[in-house]
Design an enzyme around this catalytic site. Structure first.
Site, mmCIF file in Angstrom:
data_model
loop_
_atom_site.group_PDB
_atom_site.id
_atom_site.type_symbol
_atom_site.label_atom_id
_atom_site.label_comp_id
_atom_site.label_asym_id
_atom_site.label_seq_id
_atom_site.Cartn_x
_atom_site.Cartn_y
_atom_site.Cartn_z
ATOM 1 C CG HIS A 189 -0.226 0.078 2.527
ATOM 2 N ND1 HIS A 189 0.098 1.283 3.129
ATOM 3 C CD2 HIS A 189 0.215 -0.885 3.370
ATOM 4 C CE1 HIS A 189 0.706 1.040 4.290
ATOM 5 N NE2 HIS A 189 0.799 -0.273 4.453
ATOM 6 C CB CYS A 205 1.101 -3.920 5.262
ATOM 7 S SG CYS A 205 -0.393 -4.773 5.808
#
Length: 240
Positions: A189, A205
């Protein structure tokens, strides 16, 4: 140029496993709540000319400011390189120890991106599929994360999560990783926090500056394979 990452040359000889913490990944937020604590101080570096790829993106749904390249070393700028990946074109390779992401292209080439990775205890490694992508995604921390950080309760799943925007921890784009048809809760992301690139700060992440995740989002295809190389320092992620 040719990338010399020692991790890449042995991809086909490595075994990968999903880390035991995958089910409790903390939902892709930095070690601090969004827009609460000040950014850490960094040494003053010599002034550099910002490359066009890191200029502002005023035409986005939420206009994205230019990347502060004083916080992003030139050796980490996005580049297309020679890369013997031994993986099929289209594969995403996350080299966790080196903090690089490679998007494999035909002819022994790849686009290399610098990344920020999950801090110890919230990491994942293995082979999976990039199932789908989203532009300006919503974000909601898992219940386990809310239990650890009660200040995130307003953004919980029960409360509908956080709407898209520059403060959203998923940034301008998000790529969602599935294993055996199930969501790993692992994401690639965007982030506006250039200072976090090259560091271990997120909860599980992989983060790229918004300009880089937009570039990747536009070139990767749903269903593409992804390989996440474990960090040898995190032995709980290594196959036995």
């Amino acid at each position: 140029m040719t990338d010399r990452s020692s991790s890449a040359g042995s991809l086909t000889r490595r075994a990968f496993v999903i880390g035991a913490g995958a089910a409790t990944l903390a939902g892709c937020v930095s070690a601090r709540p969004p827009s609460v604590a000040p950014q850490p101080q960094v040494p003053v570096r010599e002034k550099r000319v910002r490359p066009p790829m890191y200029e502002a993106l005023p035409d986005e749904r939420f206009p994205i400011p230019a990347v502060d390249i004083s916080r992003l070393e030139e050796r980490f700028w996005r580049a297309e390189i020679d890369y013997d990946a031994r993986e099929v074109p289209g594969t995403l390779i996350v080299d966790t120890p080196a903090k690089y992401l490679y998007h494999v292209r035909p002819g022994g080439r790849a686009v290399r991106y610098e990344i920020g990775v999950g801090r110890d205890g919230f990491s994942w490694a293995g082979r999976a599929i990039m199932a789908y992508r989203r532009e300006w995604p919503r974000w909601a921390p898992p219940d386990a994360m809310v239990a650890r950080q009660p200040e995130l309760e307003p953004y919980s799943i029960a409360n509908g999560g956080m709407g898209p925007g520059l403060r959203n921890p998923l940034g301008a784009r998000a790529l969602y990783i599935h294993k055996d048809g199930k969501d790993t809760l692992y994401r690639l992301h965007g982030t506006p926090e250039a200072w976090s690139i090259g560091k271990e700060v997120s909860s599980g992440c992989i983060r790229l500056v918004n300009q880089d995740i937009i570039h990747l989002h536009g070139s990767v295809r749903d269903g593409s394979p992804i390989v996440v190389i474990p960090d040898p320092a995190k032995r709980h992620l290594l196959a036995v």
